[in-house]
Write an enzyme that holds these catalytic residues in place. Structure first.
Site, PDB file in Angstrom:
ATOM      1  N   CYS A  79       3.255   0.444   2.221  1.00  0.00           N
ATOM      2  CA  CYS A  79       3.922   1.640   2.766  1.00  0.00           C
ATOM      3  C   CYS A  79       2.908   2.529   3.484  1.00  0.00           C
ATOM      4  O   CYS A  79       2.075   3.186   2.845  1.00  0.00           O
ATOM      5  CB  CYS A  79       4.606   2.399   1.625  1.00  0.00           C
ATOM      6  SG  CYS A  79       5.259   4.012   2.084  1.00  0.00           S
ATOM      7  N   CYS A  82       3.058   6.259   2.667  1.00  0.00           N
ATOM      8  CA  CYS A  82       2.486   6.502   1.332  1.00  0.00           C
ATOM      9  C   CYS A  82       0.980   6.714   1.422  1.00  0.00           C
ATOM     10  O   CYS A  82       0.411   7.543   0.694  1.00  0.00           O
ATOM     11  CB  CYS A  82       2.777   5.331   0.400  1.00  0.00           C
ATOM     12  SG  CYS A  82       4.524   5.038   0.067  1.00  0.00           S
TER      13      CYS A  82
END
Length: 325
Positions: A79, A82
């Protein structure tokens, strides 16, 4: 493994009053123990950011949330957002110096937790305070927004649950932490508050209401009793009603004050906070005289159920003021 006492809406939970009471007690125990030992029970800054998995969730998140707000960062290696968000949260955890604990959960390795929190995409950030889970934000967020959210979180945790955070010592060894504290002395109303919680748990709403009223007759400012009484009275009002009939009446009779009030009660019990507040504010706008005052008073009662520090209550108070004046 199932996280306990989680309320995604953060509204009506029969365990909420008991959780607040226990959280305050544990926070007091930790401070008293540190004072007796002549120390601070301090932890290392490195202990403010922890990796959590399903096996350790109850110990590392639910139990710790009775001492300090726990912010959960759901992330994954693949991700990209993230990778931008997580370092900011980690830096702020250290900067806030123990006002919250950051728990990082890899969703690829902990699919069950991802499902239990109802996460549709990452990054996703939640908080757990005294066993109650609250969504903070999902997706990218700038640092200013994050700080505002964290400031609100630590304020509510301190004012409503007595959680002042952890003591951090840069000299402390990582993994130290505070030792378990002994049982505290009972407060003057602990027995009555405990009997109220037990009555709630057993479904004896009348008994719970009376127990909370007994506390308030002696201590009108007792926040636990005020919150518990508001919740118990709400649950008693909706007990035995036909939800479908209530919603049908509210839809067909927008001018019927009692129909709108009962529907708002059901909205709140179901976790639809904004719907409950919005319904009553719209009813205030449509009514005058005694009807308007009746609706206003019920709205104020619902504010007590949710809690005065909740941002939804703050926004609704402003909307109510505009509707009245």
């Amino acid at each position: 493994m199932q996280p306990r006492n989680m309320s995604m809406s953060g509204v009506v939970d029969l365990a909420a009053v008991k959780a607040a009471q226990e959280a305050k007690a544990k926070a007091e125990q930790a401070r008293a123990q540190a004072a007796r030992e002549g120390g601070t029970g301090a932890i290392s800054p490195a202990d403010l950011v922890i990796d959590v998995d399903e096996a350790g969730f109850e110990r590392d998140v639910l139990q710790r949330s009775a001492e300090v707000p726990v912010v959960i960062d759901f992330w994954a290696e693949w991700c990209q957002p993230c990778k931008q968000l997580s370092p900011v949260l980690e830096r702020l955890a250290v900067e806030y110096n123990g006002r919250f604990l950051l728990a990082k959960i890899d969703v690829d390795a902990n699919q069950m937790l991802m499902q239990q929190f109802g996460i549709q995409g990452i990054p996703a950030v939640f908080a757990v305070v005294a066993g109650q889970a609250l969504p903070l934000f999902q997706g990218a967020a700038d640092e200013t927004q994050i700080r505002q959210t964290l400031d609100q979180l630590v304020q509510v945790a301190e004012q409503r649950f007595g959680l002042t955070g952890l003591t951090v010592d840069p000299e402390a060894e990582p993994g130290g932490g505070a030792q378990a504290a002994p049982e505290r002395s009972a407060g003057p109303y602990d027995a009555l508050l405990e009997s109220a919680v037990q009555a709630l748990d057993s479904g004896d709403l009348g008994g719970a209401i009376q127990a909370y009223k007994n506390v308030l007759s002696e201590d009108p400012g007792n926040e636990e009793a005020k919150l518990g009484l508001a919740q118990a009275e709400l649950l008693q009002r909706v007990q035995g009603v036909d939800p479908q009939q209530v919603r049908r009446d509210a839809a067909e009779k927008p001018a019927d004050v009692q129909a709108q009030i009962t529907a708002a009660d059901l909205d709140l019990v179901g976790g639809h906070v904004e719907d409950a507040f919005g319904r009553l504010i719209e009813t205030v706008q449509r009514t005058v005289g005694d009807d308007r005052d009746t609706v206003r008073m019920r709205l104020l009662e619902l504010f007590e159920v949710v809690g005065p520090e909740d941002p939804r209550v703050i926004a609704a108070r402003r909307a109510l003021a505009r509707a009245l004046f």
